[in-house]
Scaffold this motif. Sequence first.
Motif, PDB file in Angstrom:
ATOM      1  N   PHE A   1      57.457  20.280 -18.580  1.00 31.11           N
ATOM      2  CA  PHE A   1      56.725  21.016 -19.595  1.00 31.11           C
ATOM      3  C   PHE A   1      55.286  20.540 -19.606  1.00 31.11           C
ATOM      4  O   PHE A   1      55.008  19.360 -19.369  1.00 31.11           O
ATOM      5  N   PRO A   2      54.370  21.432 -19.926  1.00 31.35           N
ATOM      6  CA  PRO A   2      52.983  20.975 -20.027  1.00 31.35           C
ATOM      7  C   PRO A   2      52.821  20.067 -21.241  1.00 31.35           C
ATOM      8  O   PRO A   2      53.558  20.185 -22.224  1.00 31.35           O
ATOM      9  N   ALA A   3      51.885  19.203 -21.150  1.00 38.63           N
ATOM     10  CA  ALA A   3      51.624  18.282 -22.256  1.00 38.63           C
ATOM     11  C   ALA A   3      51.043  19.053 -23.437  1.00 38.63           C
ATOM     12  O   ALA A   3      50.333  20.032 -23.257  1.00 38.63           O
ATOM     13  N   PRO A   4      51.378  18.634 -24.654  1.00 44.73           N
ATOM     14  CA  PRO A   4      50.800  19.308 -25.803  1.00 44.73           C
ATOM     15  C   PRO A   4      49.280  19.141 -25.824  1.00 44.73           C
ATOM     16  O   PRO A   4      48.755  18.129 -25.360  1.00 44.73           O
ATOM     17  N   THR A   5      48.604  20.151 -26.333  1.00 41.15           N
ATOM     18  CA  THR A   5      47.147  20.111 -26.392  1.00 41.15           C
ATOM     19  C   THR A   5      46.731  19.580 -27.754  1.00 41.15           C
ATOM     20  O   THR A   5      46.885  20.259 -28.769  1.00 41.15           O
ATOM     21  N   ILE A   6      46.243  18.378 -27.768  1.00 42.59           N
ATOM     22  CA  ILE A   6      45.748  17.779 -29.002  1.00 42.59           C
ATOM     23  C   ILE A   6      44.579  16.875 -28.647  1.00 42.59           C
ATOM     24  O   ILE A   6      44.648  16.095 -27.701  1.00 42.59           O
ATOM     25  N   SER A   7      43.494  17.022 -29.389  1.00 43.33           N
ATOM     26  CA  SER A   7      42.322  16.214 -29.076  1.00 43.33           C
ATOM     27  C   SER A   7      42.075  15.137 -30.125  1.00 43.33           C
ATOM     28  O   SER A   7      41.127  14.370 -30.000  1.00 43.33           O
ATOM     29  N   LEU A   8      42.901  15.075 -31.138  1.00 39.14           N
ATOM     30  CA  LEU A   8      42.783  14.003 -32.130  1.00 39.14           C
ATOM     31  C   LEU A   8      43.581  12.803 -31.664  1.00 39.14           C
ATOM     32  O   LEU A   8      44.621  12.953 -31.015  1.00 39.14           O
ATOM     33  N   PRO A   9      43.133  11.608 -31.984  1.00 37.33           N
ATOM     34  CA  PRO A   9      43.939  10.436 -31.639  1.00 37.33           C
ATOM     35  C   PRO A   9      45.202  10.395 -32.501  1.00 37.33           C
ATOM     36  O   PRO A   9      45.244  10.954 -33.593  1.00 37.33           O
ATOM     37  N   LEU A  10      46.228   9.762 -31.990  1.00 35.01           N
ATOM     38  CA  LEU A  10      47.476   9.648 -32.728  1.00 35.01           C
ATOM     39  C   LEU A  10      47.606   8.244 -33.296  1.00 35.01           C
ATOM     40  O   LEU A  10      46.928   7.316 -32.877  1.00 35.01           O
ATOM     41  N   GLY A  11      48.486   8.103 -34.239  1.00 37.65           N
ATOM     42  CA  GLY A  11      48.678   6.815 -34.898  1.00 37.65           C
ATOM     43  C   GLY A  11      47.644   6.627 -36.004  1.00 37.65           C
ATOM     44  O   GLY A  11      47.031   7.576 -36.484  1.00 37.65           O
ATOM     45  N   LEU A  12      47.455   5.397 -36.375  1.00 32.02           N
ATOM     46  CA  LEU A  12      46.499   5.109 -37.449  1.00 32.02           C
ATOM     47  C   LEU A  12      45.051   5.360 -37.040  1.00 32.02           C
ATOM     48  O   LEU A  12      44.169   5.413 -37.895  1.00 32.02           O
ATOM     49  N   GLU A  13      44.812   5.541 -35.750  1.00 31.56           N
ATOM     50  CA  GLU A  13      43.454   5.826 -35.271  1.00 31.56           C
ATOM     51  C   GLU A  13      42.942   7.165 -35.805  1.00 31.56           C
ATOM     52  O   GLU A  13      41.738   7.373 -35.887  1.00 31.56           O
ATOM     53  N   VAL A  14      43.840   8.070 -36.157  1.00 29.27           N
ATOM     54  CA  VAL A  14      43.407   9.374 -36.666  1.00 29.27           C
ATOM     55  C   VAL A  14      42.673   9.217 -37.998  1.00 29.27           C
ATOM     56  O   VAL A  14      41.807  10.016 -38.334  1.00 29.27           O
ATOM     57  N   LEU A  15      42.989   8.174 -38.738  1.00 25.14           N
ATOM     58  CA  LEU A  15      42.321   7.949 -40.018  1.00 25.14           C
ATOM     59  C   LEU A  15      40.873   7.498 -39.851  1.00 25.14           C
ATOM     60  O   LEU A  15      40.100   7.539 -40.808  1.00 25.14           O
ATOM     61  N   ARG A  16      40.507   7.078 -38.660  1.00 21.73           N
ATOM     62  CA  ARG A  16      39.132   6.655 -38.388  1.00 21.73           C
ATOM     63  C   ARG A  16      38.242   7.813 -37.961  1.00 21.73           C
ATOM     64  O   ARG A  16      37.052   7.623 -37.742  1.00 21.73           O
ATOM     65  N   THR A  17      38.801   9.003 -37.822  1.00 20.51           N
ATOM     66  CA  THR A  17      38.016  10.177 -37.442  1.00 20.51           C
ATOM     67  C   THR A  17      37.622  10.941 -38.705  1.00 20.51           C
ATOM     68  O   THR A  17      38.229  10.773 -39.773  1.00 20.51           O
TER      69      THR A  17
ATOM     70  N   LYS B   1      35.548  23.522 -33.365  1.00 18.00           N
ATOM     71  CA  LYS B   1      34.739  22.893 -32.307  1.00 18.00           C
ATOM     72  C   LYS B   1      35.639  22.176 -31.287  1.00 18.00           C
ATOM     73  O   LYS B   1      35.367  22.218 -30.083  1.00 18.00           O
ATOM     74  N   ARG B   2      36.711  21.525 -31.760  1.00 17.19           N
ATOM     75  CA  ARG B   2      37.646  20.868 -30.834  1.00 17.19           C
ATOM     76  C   ARG B   2      38.415  21.901 -30.017  1.00 17.19           C
ATOM     77  O   ARG B   2      38.729  21.669 -28.857  1.00 17.19           O
ATOM     78  N   TRP B   3      38.747  23.024 -30.626  1.00 19.17           N
ATOM     79  CA  TRP B   3      39.567  24.028 -29.968  1.00 19.17           C
ATOM     80  C   TRP B   3      38.804  24.726 -28.845  1.00 19.17           C
ATOM     81  O   TRP B   3      39.371  24.988 -27.783  1.00 19.17           O
ATOM     82  N   ILE B   4      37.511  25.022 -29.033  1.00 21.41           N
ATOM     83  CA  ILE B   4      36.776  25.777 -28.013  1.00 21.41           C
ATOM     84  C   ILE B   4      36.319  24.902 -26.862  1.00 21.41           C
ATOM     85  O   ILE B   4      35.906  25.409 -25.829  1.00 21.41           O
ATOM     86  N   VAL B   5      36.359  23.584 -27.007  1.00 16.86           N
ATOM     87  CA  VAL B   5      35.915  22.703 -25.926  1.00 16.86           C
ATOM     88  C   VAL B   5      36.991  22.495 -24.905  1.00 16.86           C
ATOM     89  O   VAL B   5      38.105  22.602 -25.018  1.00 16.86           O
TER      90      VAL B   5
ATOM     91  N   TRP C   1      48.105  22.100 -30.540  1.00 17.27           N
ATOM     92  CA  TRP C   1      47.790  21.561 -31.853  1.00 17.27           C
ATOM     93  C   TRP C   1      46.374  21.908 -32.292  1.00 17.27           C
ATOM     94  O   TRP C   1      46.114  22.020 -33.492  1.00 17.27           O
ATOM     95  N   ASN C   2      45.462  22.049 -31.351  1.00 17.77           N
ATOM     96  CA  ASN C   2      44.092  22.397 -31.725  1.00 17.77           C
ATOM     97  C   ASN C   2      44.040  23.790 -32.354  1.00 17.77           C
ATOM     98  O   ASN C   2      43.349  24.007 -33.346  1.00 17.77           O
ATOM     99  N   PHE C   3      44.788  24.747 -31.772  1.00 16.47           N
ATOM    100  CA  PHE C   3      44.846  26.086 -32.357  1.00 16.47           C
ATOM    101  C   PHE C   3      45.532  26.053 -33.721  1.00 16.47           C
ATOM    102  O   PHE C   3      45.069  26.685 -34.682  1.00 16.47           O
ATOM    103  N   LEU C   4      46.655  25.343 -33.823  1.00 12.91           N
ATOM    104  CA  LEU C   4      47.363  25.263 -35.100  1.00 12.91           C
ATOM    105  C   LEU C   4      46.508  24.613 -36.178  1.00 12.91           C
ATOM    106  O   LEU C   4      46.570  25.007 -37.351  1.00 12.91           O
ATOM    107  N   ASP C   5      45.699  23.638 -35.791  1.00 15.30           N
ATOM    108  CA  ASP C   5      44.796  22.979 -36.724  1.00 15.30           C
ATOM    109  C   ASP C   5      43.791  23.987 -37.285  1.00 15.30           C
ATOM    110  O   ASP C   5      43.591  24.066 -38.503  1.00 15.30           O
ATOM    111  N   VAL C   6      43.186  24.774 -36.415  1.00 16.49           N
ATOM    112  CA  VAL C   6      42.203  25.777 -36.861  1.00 16.49           C
ATOM    113  C   VAL C   6      42.891  26.847 -37.709  1.00 16.49           C
ATOM    114  O   VAL C   6      42.384  27.234 -38.776  1.00 16.49           O
ATOM    115  N   PHE C   7      44.027  27.322 -37.257  1.00 20.24           N
ATOM    116  CA  PHE C   7      44.736  28.383 -37.966  1.00 20.24           C
ATOM    117  C   PHE C   7      45.170  27.929 -39.356  1.00 20.24           C
ATOM    118  O   PHE C   7      44.985  28.644 -40.352  1.00 20.24           O
TER     119      PHE C   7
END
Length: 183
Positions: free
Chosen positions: A14-30, A179-183, A94-100
């Motif tokens: 399967f293709p890897a999920p498309t997500i540009s945010l870091p996972l784990g507690l690192e997401v709280l630093r964004t 912005k994350r989704w179109i890049v 995930w980038n599309f779902l985030d925007v939607f």
Amino acid sequence: MSEQPAANPAATSFPAPTISLPLGLEVLRTYSGALVCLEILFGSLVWILVASSNVPVPLLQGWVMFVSVTTFFLSSAYLTLLITGLADRINTDWNFLDVFYHFLALLFYFAAFVLEAATTAANGRAQVNSTATGWCFTHPPGNIFTVLSETQYSINVAATIFAFIVTLCYGCSMVMGFKRWIV
């Protein structure tokens, strides 16, 4: 002799999920992670403030409660998926779902903000005079008329302000997600 058919690698991988945010507690630093935390915090304040008011117009403030409770739980689930790293195991864009999601939440929260502001503003110019024979109401023309005590009016003003802040947070999250989704 029969030969075994060659395994099709496309059918088993399967293709890897498309997500540009870091996972784990690192997401709280964004900025996106911080905005989701603010959405949850201020959304819960809207929920608490509307629930603690007299709810003078149940039809309007019922929508505000529905939006604040629903987005509170959906944003909490989204942040939980990112913090636990489960978003990496779910094969989706995930980038599309985030925007939607943030677009729909922005639309719903903007409507909730307008309805909460209308409910609060309906009390702003009303005057109640007590006479010996009963109550005399002087109010501006319109369909909505509420009589709130000063405390209830202040609670509704605070709920309106926090609903506006949450609307701004969802708007900023949507722009950053786009912005994350179109890049």
